[in-house]
Design a protein around this motif. Sequence first.
Motif, PDB file in Angstrom:
ATOM      1  N   VAL A 172       0.869  -1.093   0.017  1.00 16.90           N
ATOM      2  CA  VAL A 172       0.047  -0.016   0.123  1.00 16.90           C
ATOM      3  C   VAL A 172       0.978   1.124  -0.056  1.00 16.90           C
ATOM      4  CG1 VAL A 172      -1.994   1.423   1.278  1.00 16.90           C
ATOM      5  CG2 VAL A 172      -2.034  -1.316   1.209  1.00 16.90           C
ATOM      6  N   ALA A 173       0.882   1.915  -1.137  1.00 19.29           N
ATOM      7  CA  ALA A 173       1.913   3.166  -1.173  1.00 19.29           C
ATOM      8  C   ALA A 173       1.128   4.395  -0.841  1.00 19.29           C
ATOM      9  CB  ALA A 173       2.223   3.313  -2.550  1.00 19.29           C
ATOM     10  N   ALA A 174      -0.295   4.784  -0.883  1.00  9.44           N
ATOM     11  CA  ALA A 174      -0.947   5.683  -0.558  1.00  9.44           C
ATOM     12  C   ALA A 174      -2.410   5.399  -0.132  1.00  9.44           C
ATOM     13  CB  ALA A 174      -0.704   6.887  -1.612  1.00  9.44           C
ATOM     14  N   ILE A 175      -2.759   6.360   0.863  1.00 13.59           N
ATOM     15  CA  ILE A 175      -4.205   6.056   1.221  1.00 13.59           C
ATOM     16  C   ILE A 175      -4.849   7.376   0.844  1.00 13.59           C
ATOM     17  CG2 ILE A 175      -5.622   5.761   3.198  1.00 13.59           C
ATOM     18  CD1 ILE A 175      -3.392   4.224   4.467  1.00 13.59           C
ATOM     19  N   LEU A 176      -5.667   7.498   0.172  1.00 12.91           N
ATOM     20  CA  LEU A 176      -6.475   8.663  -0.223  1.00 12.91           C
ATOM     21  C   LEU A 176      -7.764   8.544   0.317  1.00 12.91           C
ATOM     22  CD1 LEU A 176      -4.308   8.336  -2.278  1.00 12.91           C
ATOM     23  CD2 LEU A 176      -5.867   9.130  -3.956  1.00 12.91           C
ATOM     24  N   VAL A 177      -8.202   9.879   0.838  1.00 12.71           N
ATOM     25  CA  VAL A 177      -9.466  10.166   1.626  1.00 12.71           C
ATOM     26  C   VAL A 177     -10.275  11.156   1.065  1.00 12.71           C
ATOM     27  CG1 VAL A 177     -10.722  10.686   3.931  1.00 12.71           C
ATOM     28  CG2 VAL A 177      -8.774   9.095   3.796  1.00 12.71           C
ATOM     29  N   THR A 178     -11.651  10.965   0.749  1.00 14.94           N
ATOM     30  CA  THR A 178     -12.329  12.213   0.013  1.00 14.94           C
ATOM     31  C   THR A 178     -12.799  13.133   1.068  1.00 14.94           C
ATOM     32  OG1 THR A 178     -14.447  10.776   0.170  1.00 14.94           O
ATOM     33  CG2 THR A 178     -12.918  10.598  -1.998  1.00 14.94           C
ATOM     34  N   HIS A 179     -13.175  12.880   2.222  1.00 12.20           N
ATOM     35  CA  HIS A 179     -13.810  13.719   3.222  1.00 12.20           C
ATOM     36  C   HIS A 179     -13.947  12.924   4.504  1.00 12.20           C
ATOM     37  CE1 HIS A 179     -17.227  11.254   1.760  1.00 12.20           C
ATOM     38  NE2 HIS A 179     -18.134  11.946   2.726  1.00 12.20           N
ATOM     39  N   THR A 180     -14.466  13.600   5.429  1.00  9.85           N
ATOM     40  CA  THR A 180     -14.221  13.136   6.963  1.00  9.85           C
ATOM     41  C   THR A 180     -15.571  12.869   7.389  1.00  9.85           C
ATOM     42  OG1 THR A 180     -13.984  15.590   7.592  1.00  9.85           O
ATOM     43  CG2 THR A 180     -12.125  14.175   7.402  1.00  9.85           C
ATOM     44  N   HIS A 181     -16.506  12.147   6.771  1.00 14.49           N
ATOM     45  CA  HIS A 181     -17.539  11.578   7.356  1.00 14.49           C
ATOM     46  C   HIS A 181     -17.136  10.230   7.938  1.00 14.49           C
ATOM     47  CE1 HIS A 181     -20.848  14.510   5.632  1.00 14.49           C
ATOM     48  NE2 HIS A 181     -20.213  14.803   6.906  1.00 14.49           N
ATOM     49  N   ARG A 182     -17.872   9.739   8.919  1.00 24.14           N
ATOM     50  CA  ARG A 182     -17.382   8.598   9.687  1.00 24.14           C
ATOM     51  C   ARG A 182     -17.852   6.963   8.997  1.00 24.14           C
ATOM     52  NH1 ARG A 182     -15.714   9.350  14.698  1.00 24.14           N
ATOM     53  NH2 ARG A 182     -15.807   7.260  14.992  1.00 24.14           N
ATOM     54  N   ASP A 183     -18.249   7.318   7.840  1.00 26.20           N
ATOM     55  CA  ASP A 183     -18.359   6.065   6.921  1.00 26.20           C
ATOM     56  C   ASP A 183     -17.397   6.160   5.833  1.00 26.20           C
ATOM     57  OD1 ASP A 183     -19.646   8.386   5.907  1.00 26.20           O
ATOM     58  OD2 ASP A 183     -20.754   7.174   4.421  1.00 26.20           O
ATOM     59  N   HIS A 184     -16.346   7.210   5.913  1.00 27.81           N
ATOM     60  CA  HIS A 184     -15.261   7.307   4.820  1.00 27.81           C
ATOM     61  C   HIS A 184     -13.910   7.070   5.236  1.00 27.81           C
ATOM     62  CE1 HIS A 184     -17.690   7.909   1.202  1.00 27.81           C
ATOM     63  NE2 HIS A 184     -18.765   8.198   2.191  1.00 27.81           N
ATOM     64  N   SER A 185     -13.642   7.739   6.600  1.00 25.21           N
ATOM     65  CA  SER A 185     -12.233   8.096   6.847  1.00 25.21           C
ATOM     66  C   SER A 185     -11.806   7.195   7.888  1.00 25.21           C
ATOM     67  CB  SER A 185     -12.013   9.544   7.127  1.00 25.21           C
ATOM     68  OG  SER A 185     -12.932  10.069   8.074  1.00 25.21           O
ATOM     69  N   PRO A 186     -12.462   6.645   8.949  1.00 21.95           N
ATOM     70  CA  PRO A 186     -11.842   6.303  10.238  1.00 21.95           C
ATOM     71  C   PRO A 186     -10.785   5.195   9.970  1.00 21.95           C
ATOM     72  CG  PRO A 186     -14.287   6.780  10.628  1.00 21.95           C
ATOM     73  CD  PRO A 186     -14.046   6.868   9.096  1.00 21.95           C
TER      74      PRO A 186
ATOM     75  N   ALA B 253       1.899   3.385   4.919  1.00 21.36           N
ATOM     76  CA  ALA B 253       1.136   4.288   4.020  1.00 21.36           C
ATOM     77  C   ALA B 253       1.046   5.719   4.259  1.00 21.36           C
ATOM     78  CB  ALA B 253       0.411   3.559   2.990  1.00 21.36           C
ATOM     79  N   PRO B 254       1.532   6.839   3.701  1.00 16.02           N
ATOM     80  CA  PRO B 254       0.857   8.051   3.966  1.00 16.02           C
ATOM     81  C   PRO B 254      -0.615   8.283   3.532  1.00 16.02           C
ATOM     82  CG  PRO B 254       2.274   8.124   2.133  1.00 16.02           C
ATOM     83  CD  PRO B 254       2.355   6.772   2.557  1.00 16.02           C
ATOM     84  N   ILE B 255      -1.317   9.274   4.500  1.00 14.11           N
ATOM     85  CA  ILE B 255      -2.875   9.566   4.074  1.00 14.11           C
ATOM     86  C   ILE B 255      -2.648  10.765   3.384  1.00 14.11           C
ATOM     87  CG2 ILE B 255      -4.794   9.960   4.994  1.00 14.11           C
ATOM     88  CD1 ILE B 255      -4.143   8.482   7.553  1.00 14.11           C
ATOM     89  N   HIS B 256      -3.125  10.710   2.001  1.00 11.56           N
ATOM     90  CA  HIS B 256      -3.513  12.029   1.425  1.00 11.56           C
ATOM     91  C   HIS B 256      -4.782  12.293   1.429  1.00 11.56           C
ATOM     92  CE1 HIS B 256       0.737  11.811  -0.699  1.00 11.56           C
ATOM     93  NE2 HIS B 256       0.529  10.453  -0.041  1.00 11.56           N
ATOM     94  N   GLY B 257      -5.264  13.578   0.804  1.00 10.89           N
ATOM     95  CA  GLY B 257      -6.458  14.026   0.609  1.00 10.89           C
ATOM     96  C   GLY B 257      -6.989  15.215   1.445  1.00 10.89           C
ATOM     97  N   CYS B 258      -8.137  15.067   1.681  1.00  9.96           N
ATOM     98  CA  CYS B 258      -8.847  15.997   2.534  1.00  9.96           C
ATOM     99  C   CYS B 258      -8.269  16.538   3.737  1.00  9.96           C
ATOM    100  CB  CYS B 258     -10.419  15.408   2.868  1.00  9.96           C
ATOM    101  SG  CYS B 258     -10.485  14.325   4.223  1.00  9.96           S
ATOM    102  N   ALA B 259      -8.534  17.761   4.040  1.00  9.95           N
ATOM    103  CA  ALA B 259      -8.118  18.111   5.289  1.00  9.95           C
ATOM    104  C   ALA B 259      -8.692  17.731   6.401  1.00  9.95           C
ATOM    105  CB  ALA B 259      -8.249  19.839   5.357  1.00  9.95           C
ATOM    106  N   PRO B 260      -8.242  18.051   7.799  1.00  6.19           N
ATOM    107  CA  PRO B 260      -9.009  17.632   8.859  1.00  6.19           C
ATOM    108  C   PRO B 260     -10.723  18.263   8.893  1.00  6.19           C
ATOM    109  CG  PRO B 260      -7.090  18.319   9.441  1.00  6.19           C
ATOM    110  CD  PRO B 260      -7.041  18.544   8.267  1.00  6.19           C
ATOM    111  N   HIS B 261     -11.484  17.710   9.475  1.00  7.11           N
ATOM    112  CA  HIS B 261     -12.650  18.006   9.428  1.00  7.11           C
ATOM    113  C   HIS B 261     -12.951  19.542  10.180  1.00  7.11           C
ATOM    114  CE1 HIS B 261     -16.895  17.426   8.980  1.00  7.11           C
ATOM    115  NE2 HIS B 261     -17.111  17.903  10.188  1.00  7.11           N
ATOM    116  N   ALA B 262     -13.873  20.355   9.340  1.00  8.91           N
ATOM    117  CA  ALA B 262     -14.146  21.752   9.784  1.00  8.91           C
ATOM    118  C   ALA B 262     -15.534  21.966   9.053  1.00  8.91           C
ATOM    119  CB  ALA B 262     -13.002  22.525   9.365  1.00  8.91           C
ATOM    120  N   PRO B 263     -16.315  22.808   9.918  1.00  5.12           N
ATOM    121  CA  PRO B 263     -17.615  23.233   9.248  1.00  5.12           C
ATOM    122  C   PRO B 263     -17.375  24.250   7.880  1.00  5.12           C
ATOM    123  CG  PRO B 263     -17.307  24.418  11.073  1.00  5.12           C
ATOM    124  CD  PRO B 263     -16.215  23.376  11.134  1.00  5.12           C
ATOM    125  N   ALA B 264     -18.357  24.329   7.363  1.00  8.05           N
ATOM    126  CA  ALA B 264     -18.223  25.178   6.006  1.00  8.05           C
ATOM    127  C   ALA B 264     -18.122  26.753   6.284  1.00  8.05           C
ATOM    128  CB  ALA B 264     -19.245  24.882   5.111  1.00  8.05           C
TER     129      ALA B 264
END
Length: 301
Positions: A73-87, A98-109
């Motif tokens: 596993v060379a990279a882990i890509l995460v689209t967003h921080t809802h609990r059904d995707h990132s945990p 493997a390093p985690i790439h992609g979305c920033a930490p969770h924050a409101p809009a």
Amino acid sequence: MDVPFNLAPPETARLEEVAPGIRRLVAGNAGPFTFTGTCTYLVGTSDLAIIDPGPEDGAHFARLLAAIGEARVAAILVTHTHRDHSPLARPLAERTGAPIHGCAPHAPARPLRLGEVNPLDASADFDHRPEVESADGARILVGEHAFEAIHTPGHTANHVSFALSGTGIVFSGDHVMGWSTSIVAPPDGSMADYMASLEKLAGREEDALYLPGHGGGVADPRRFSRAILSHRKQRESQILDRLSDGPRRVQKLVEENYPGLRPELKGAAGLSTFAHLEDLFARGLITAEPELAMDAVFRRA
């Protein structure tokens, strides 16, 4: 324009090749907002990219490790921080290095208003910390593959889609899904951002297939994105038409605009309606009394 939804249900817990060199494993978290479950993607052969490892689910994690096998596993890509995707990203990173790439930490809009409570706090993975926050347009090299990060805020403020270079394939997370429209719920999400992100994807001529976070693939994605845009604009027009007849609260708008809606979906419809109302308020098309809030009385400006 009618939305050409793809309601064919991907099978939970089955490893399936969905495109050359791309396999999908669906987590066992079926529900009204996840369809048959969260789609985790394995891209590559000897060097793998894992996209959206999924919810905190030991059985899914075990199946994912079995699917990875002896590959690196060379990279882990995460689209967003809802609990059904990132945990599962952090346990997978700890197991594989493997390093985690992609979305920033969770924050409101947007900042919470005085006294406002975020109804989606329970759905957010506040522990997510990537090694690399992928800027819009950033390239992520994984073995023979390259991914382009496409910032697509709206469903969440930090949502990122990933285009697999040279293939026409975009991993669209929850921004665009074939089985349903995406929930946009303030303050986590922003309707203005969501519409702008849809316009952005609809303008990408090179894209030929979306592989979303739930449900099956989306063929003819530009047409599909335009259909979602048209659907959202129709919702906006519905709201304005109702307010032309007189002032309304969110609950009344939901009753009028979503006849026959299942009770468990009314909360989501209310939040989505409020997202439209926030956007319309910002554009000066409506007013809110005594202030812009879920329990306000809304009128045409």
